[in-house]
Design a protein around this motif. Structure first.
Motif, mmCIF file in Angstrom:
data_model
loop_
_atom_site.group_PDB
_atom_site.id
_atom_site.type_symbol
_atom_site.label_atom_id
_atom_site.label_comp_id
_atom_site.label_asym_id
_atom_site.label_seq_id
_atom_site.Cartn_x
_atom_site.Cartn_y
_atom_site.Cartn_z
ATOM 1 N N PRO A 26 0.816 -1.217 0.000
ATOM 2 C CA PRO A 26 0.000 0.000 0.000
ATOM 3 C C PRO A 26 0.852 1.272 0.000
ATOM 4 C CG PRO A 26 -0.988 -1.605 1.451
ATOM 5 C CD PRO A 26 0.350 -2.173 1.030
ATOM 6 N N ALA A 27 1.987 1.263 0.699
ATOM 7 C CA ALA A 27 2.858 2.441 0.719
ATOM 8 C C ALA A 27 3.442 2.711 -0.674
ATOM 9 C CB ALA A 27 3.989 2.259 1.727
ATOM 10 N N ARG A 28 3.853 1.675 -1.367
ATOM 11 C CA ARG A 28 4.407 1.854 -2.717
ATOM 12 C C ARG A 28 3.317 2.310 -3.685
ATOM 13 N NH1 ARG A 28 7.758 -0.825 0.065
ATOM 14 N NH2 ARG A 28 9.956 -1.085 -0.429
ATOM 15 N N VAL A 44 11.341 14.683 -0.502
ATOM 16 C CA VAL A 44 10.952 15.307 0.765
ATOM 17 C C VAL A 44 9.452 15.612 0.760
ATOM 18 C CG1 VAL A 44 11.244 17.342 2.235
ATOM 19 C CG2 VAL A 44 13.244 16.236 1.225
ATOM 20 N N ALA A 45 8.972 16.197 -0.325
ATOM 21 C CA ALA A 45 7.549 16.516 -0.423
ATOM 22 C C ALA A 45 6.703 15.240 -0.448
ATOM 23 C CB ALA A 45 7.272 17.367 -1.666
ATOM 24 N N LEU A 46 7.184 14.219 -1.138
ATOM 25 C CA LEU A 46 6.482 12.936 -1.179
ATOM 26 C C LEU A 46 6.351 12.365 0.230
ATOM 27 C CD1 LEU A 46 5.254 10.593 -2.849
ATOM 28 C CD2 LEU A 46 7.572 9.638 -2.978
ATOM 29 N N GLY A 47 7.439 12.370 0.967
ATOM 30 C CA GLY A 47 7.416 11.883 2.334
ATOM 31 C C GLY A 47 6.445 12.664 3.195
ATOM 32 N N GLY A 48 6.413 13.977 3.015
ATOM 33 C CA GLY A 48 5.489 14.811 3.772
ATOM 34 C C GLY A 48 4.041 14.491 3.466
ATOM 35 N N LEU A 49 3.722 14.318 2.196
ATOM 36 C CA LEU A 49 2.338 14.008 1.817
ATOM 37 C C LEU A 49 1.900 12.639 2.312
ATOM 38 C CD1 LEU A 49 2.145 15.373 -1.843
ATOM 39 C CD2 LEU A 49 0.988 16.276 0.182
ATOM 40 N N LEU A 50 2.842 11.688 2.333
ATOM 41 C CA LEU A 50 2.503 10.324 2.732
ATOM 42 C C LEU A 50 2.775 10.049 4.206
ATOM 43 C CD1 LEU A 50 3.818 8.357 -0.373
ATOM 44 C CD2 LEU A 50 1.492 9.140 0.097
ATOM 45 N N ASN A 51 3.333 11.052 4.895
ATOM 46 C CA ASN A 51 3.680 10.897 6.312
ATOM 47 C C ASN A 51 4.678 9.749 6.504
ATOM 48 O OD1 ASN A 51 3.594 11.692 8.986
ATOM 49 N ND2 ASN A 51 1.861 10.377 9.476
ATOM 50 N N VAL A 58 13.229 7.150 0.841
ATOM 51 C CA VAL A 58 14.332 6.779 -0.049
ATOM 52 C C VAL A 58 14.216 5.309 -0.423
ATOM 53 C CG1 VAL A 58 16.837 6.530 -0.242
ATOM 54 C CG2 VAL A 58 15.867 8.600 0.763
ATOM 55 N N LYS A 59 13.924 4.439 0.547
ATOM 56 C CA LYS A 59 13.781 3.006 0.267
ATOM 57 C C LYS A 59 12.637 2.743 -0.700
ATOM 58 C CE LYS A 59 15.642 1.354 4.646
ATOM 59 N NZ LYS A 59 15.352 0.672 5.913
ATOM 60 N N VAL A 60 11.513 3.409 -0.484
ATOM 61 C CA VAL A 60 10.355 3.231 -1.363
ATOM 62 C C VAL A 60 10.699 3.688 -2.779
ATOM 63 C CG1 VAL A 60 8.012 4.065 -1.865
ATOM 64 C CG2 VAL A 60 8.602 3.326 0.449
ATOM 65 N N VAL A 61 11.281 4.869 -2.902
ATOM 66 C CA VAL A 61 11.621 5.399 -4.231
ATOM 67 C C VAL A 61 12.698 4.539 -4.894
ATOM 68 C CG1 VAL A 61 12.538 7.385 -5.499
ATOM 69 C CG2 VAL A 61 10.851 7.737 -3.686
ATOM 70 N N ARG A 71 11.312 7.373 -12.177
ATOM 71 C CA ARG A 71 12.653 7.862 -12.512
ATOM 72 C C ARG A 71 12.904 9.158 -11.764
ATOM 73 N NH1 ARG A 71 11.939 11.840 -16.190
ATOM 74 N NH2 ARG A 71 10.023 11.762 -17.373
ATOM 75 N N ARG A 72 14.161 9.329 -11.387
ATOM 76 C CA ARG A 72 14.589 10.556 -10.713
ATOM 77 C C ARG A 72 15.219 11.461 -11.768
ATOM 78 N NH1 ARG A 72 16.515 6.625 -6.469
ATOM 79 N NH2 ARG A 72 15.602 7.285 -4.483
#
Length: 131
Positions: A26-28, A44-51, A58-61, A71-72
């Motif tokens: 579900p997190a991915r 950083v913004a992704l982490g903030g939105l997903l808490n 970083v692990k998820v991405v 892609r980054r």
């Protein structure tokens, strides 16, 4: 209560495993949805939105990138990457959306729509986002 919640989580995980590729948690899935809706978002913004904490993001991405779904892209700030879905990620996201919907239908098949809504409200009280 904790045991009942854990049993429900195990049932959810088992159901999810029948509908999506191994490792698409579900997190991915939430990360793919968020990146798809916010092309160019930073980690950083992704982490903030997903808490989700920094190292976990970083692990998820990293995992989504390894799977060829994300892609980054470099930005003017060398410490920050803009995240985008790959072509494969866009295709798979649509497939995962259908799979997650089927999974949720399977999990909630014994609940009325009113009971489902009530369960979601109660779970939000037990595990609030701001905890």
């Amino acid at each position: 209560m904790a045991f009942a919640i854990k049993r429900a989580q195990v049932r959810c995980d088992e159901s999810l495993a029948r509908f999506v590729d191994p490792g698409i948690s579900p997190a991915r899935f939430a990360a793919l949805l968020t990146i798809g809706a916010n092309a160019g978002i930073s980690q950083v913004a992704l982490g903030g939105l997903l808490n989700i904490a920094g190292p976990s993001v970083v692990k998820v991405v990293d995992d989504l990138e390894r799977r060829g779904l994300v892609r980054r892209a470099a930005t003017s700030d060398r410490r920050v990457y803009a995240l985008h879905l790959s072509e494969s990620g866009q295709i798979d996201l649509k497939r995962y959306q259908a799979a997650f919907a089927a999974c949720e239908k399977n999990i909630a098949e014994r609940l009325t729509s009113k009971e489902r809504q009530q369960l979601l409200e109660l779970l939000a009280k037990v595990a609030p986002d701001e905890a």
